[in-house]
Design an enzyme around this catalytic site. Structure first.
Site, mmCIF file in Angstrom:
data_model
loop_
_atom_site.group_PDB
_atom_site.id
_atom_site.type_symbol
_atom_site.label_atom_id
_atom_site.label_comp_id
_atom_site.label_asym_id
_atom_site.label_seq_id
_atom_site.Cartn_x
_atom_site.Cartn_y
_atom_site.Cartn_z
ATOM 1 N N GLU A 71 0.789 -1.233 0.000
ATOM 2 C CA GLU A 71 0.000 0.000 0.000
ATOM 3 C C GLU A 71 0.822 1.284 0.000
ATOM 4 O O GLU A 71 0.920 1.987 0.996
ATOM 5 C CB GLU A 71 -0.938 0.043 1.207
ATOM 6 C CG GLU A 71 -2.024 -0.991 1.194
ATOM 7 C CD GLU A 71 -2.885 -0.880 2.441
ATOM 8 O OE1 GLU A 71 -3.708 0.050 2.512
ATOM 9 O OE2 GLU A 71 -2.716 -1.708 3.345
ATOM 10 N N GLU A 98 -5.968 -8.676 0.163
ATOM 11 C CA GLU A 98 -6.701 -8.389 1.406
ATOM 12 C C GLU A 98 -8.146 -8.046 1.082
ATOM 13 O O GLU A 98 -8.410 -7.301 0.154
ATOM 14 C CB GLU A 98 -6.123 -7.194 2.184
ATOM 15 C CG GLU A 98 -4.751 -7.386 2.744
ATOM 16 C CD GLU A 98 -4.341 -6.199 3.613
ATOM 17 O OE1 GLU A 98 -5.222 -5.460 4.106
ATOM 18 O OE2 GLU A 98 -3.139 -5.990 3.789
#
Length: 429
Positions: free
Chosen positions: A184, A292
């Site tokens: 991220e 995720e």
């Protein structure tokens, strides 16, 4: 000869009966990250990370002044993590390596053998249970020594990260077949520097986000090329990075280009299926791993019968299956966030994402499966979403009877509908 009414009825039955089975190549797993579960923040020679320093110096910024000093204590309880993953039948487990646990200063002048052994033992135990390790090399744990030299805003970090990657590959490339370099970038660069709320607690929105994003991409490319040159000839793994993917729809036709630009830079989807189709349209027929996807409860109590989370997984998996079977998108895996309850950054322990409950008041940080864990286990065993309710509900009732009813365990003070969707584009090599 059939009557017209019979023919219509047959057509309706055929139309309504969907194929809910997953293709053979599709894998189901779960994920965690090192700072959020490991604890052992200064154990056995580990160096200090920016999150260690952040929680110790800025306790007022975190709910209840919580820290990850112990967290779920996976540094000592990792065998329990492997056990519960095996009980579910997980096909892979995504975890991250703490940079300062391997290199206490961040540099290769000193390699912490205790840290090396910790991850080696974890990988071996997973493989012994036929669970493939998916390893994230950086999930926000910058060594403070490197941060003090500028961290992701210093162009030299590109080579420093490459040196760290070479150490990691040297230790584990013989057993790890899927690597994620960095988790991220949008959180590391944009969220952290634009607001200054996260570690390293530096607010500088003018230059830092752009320098950070540039250097993260170069660091990823450097690690990729190191693997390509030095390790791929022997080990043949896949390597990519985890992006936070966002689905943005234009308000009008005039906003189409702006929406496209937004999708290129971030990323919270209205529809996972639309997002997957867009990725295929943009990048071609590549393999996609969803790294995720999770649902968090906001609660100070415990809740084993997580009906809403179970429903969340079922609905998202249905959309993923449609993406595979109707849209012909090559989705190769889905990762539930998270295997266990974790330290959720500024929210401390007030947000529960775990498909297994962690009793943070118990010295052993006891893990107990929630209904969602039983549901996903049923899906894995059946390789289908067509699983009967009793498959997982009976197991929840058995767990509840085994551990005994805890007063207040069914009370949820508030529910946050938090959808985390990270899609890692795995390069076909």
């Amino acid at each position: 000869m059939f009557s017209r009414r019979t023919l219509v009825l047959c057509a309706i039955l055929v139309t309504c009966r969907a194929d809910l089975t997953f293709p053979e190549h599709f894998k189901l797993g779960a994920a965690t990250s090192s700072y959020q579960i490991e604890g052992g923040w200064n154990a056995d020679g580990k160096g200090e990370s920016i999150w260690d320093r952040f929680v110790h110096e800025n306790s007022a910024d975190i709910k209840s002044g919580a820290t990850g000093d112990v967290a779920a204590d996976s540094y000592h309880q990792w065998r329990e993590d492997v056990r519960i993953a095996a009980n579910m039948g997980l096909q892979f487990y995504r975890f991250s390596i703490s940079w300062p646990r391997i290199l206490p200063t961040g540099f290769t002048d000193k390699i912490n053998q205790a840290g090396v052994k910790y991850y080696s033992d974890l990988i071996d135990a997973l493989l012994a249970e036929d669970i493939q390790p998916i390893v994230t090399m950086y999930h926000w744990e910058m060594p403070v020594k490197i941060q003090d030299l500028g961290g992701w805003t210093n162009p030299l970090i590109v080579n420093w990260f490459g040196d760290y990657a070479r150490v990691i590959f040297s230790q584990y490339a013989d057993r790890v077949k899927t690597w994620l370099t960095i988790n991220e970038a949008i959180a590391i660069c944009d969220l952290a520097f634009n607001k200054g709320h996260y570690a390293p607690k530096i607010k500088e929105p003018e230059f830092a986000p752009f320098l950070c994003n540039k250097h993260i991409l170069l660091a990823h490319a450097t690690a990729y090329r190191i693997y390509d040159r030095e390790f791929r000839p022997k080990y043949k793994a896949r390597i990519s990075l985890a992006n936070f993917d966002l689905w943005i729809k234009p308000a009008t036709e005039n906003d189409t280009e702006l929406a496209d630009l937004g999708r290129q830079h971030a990323v919270y989807p209205e529809g996972i299926r639309q997002q997957l189709s867009w990725i295929k349209q943009e990048y071609g027929d590549i393999d996609i791993l969803i790294t995720e996807n999770g649902f968090g409860y906001s609660t100070n109590d415990y809740e084993l019968n997580d009906v809403d989370r179970t429903k969340f997984f079922k609905e998202y998996l249905e959309q993923v299956l449609l993406s595979i079977k109707v849209d012909n998108v090559s989705v190769i895996g889905y990762t539930a966030w998270s295997l266990i309850d974790t330290f959720e950054w500024l929210d401390g322990y007030t947000i529960k994402f775990g498909i297994h409950e962690v009793d943070f008041s118990h010295p052993n940080r006891t893990r107990t499966p929630r209904t969602s864990a039983h549901y996903l286990a049923c899906v894995i065993r059946a390789r289908s979403l067509d699983v009967p309710d009793h498959c997982y509900k009976d197991k929840y009732l058995a767990d509840r009877a085994r551990i005994g009813y805890r007063s207040g365990s069914h009370k949820i003070q508030a529910v946050l509908f938090i959808n985390i969707l990270l899609i890692a584009i795995i390069i076909c090599v």
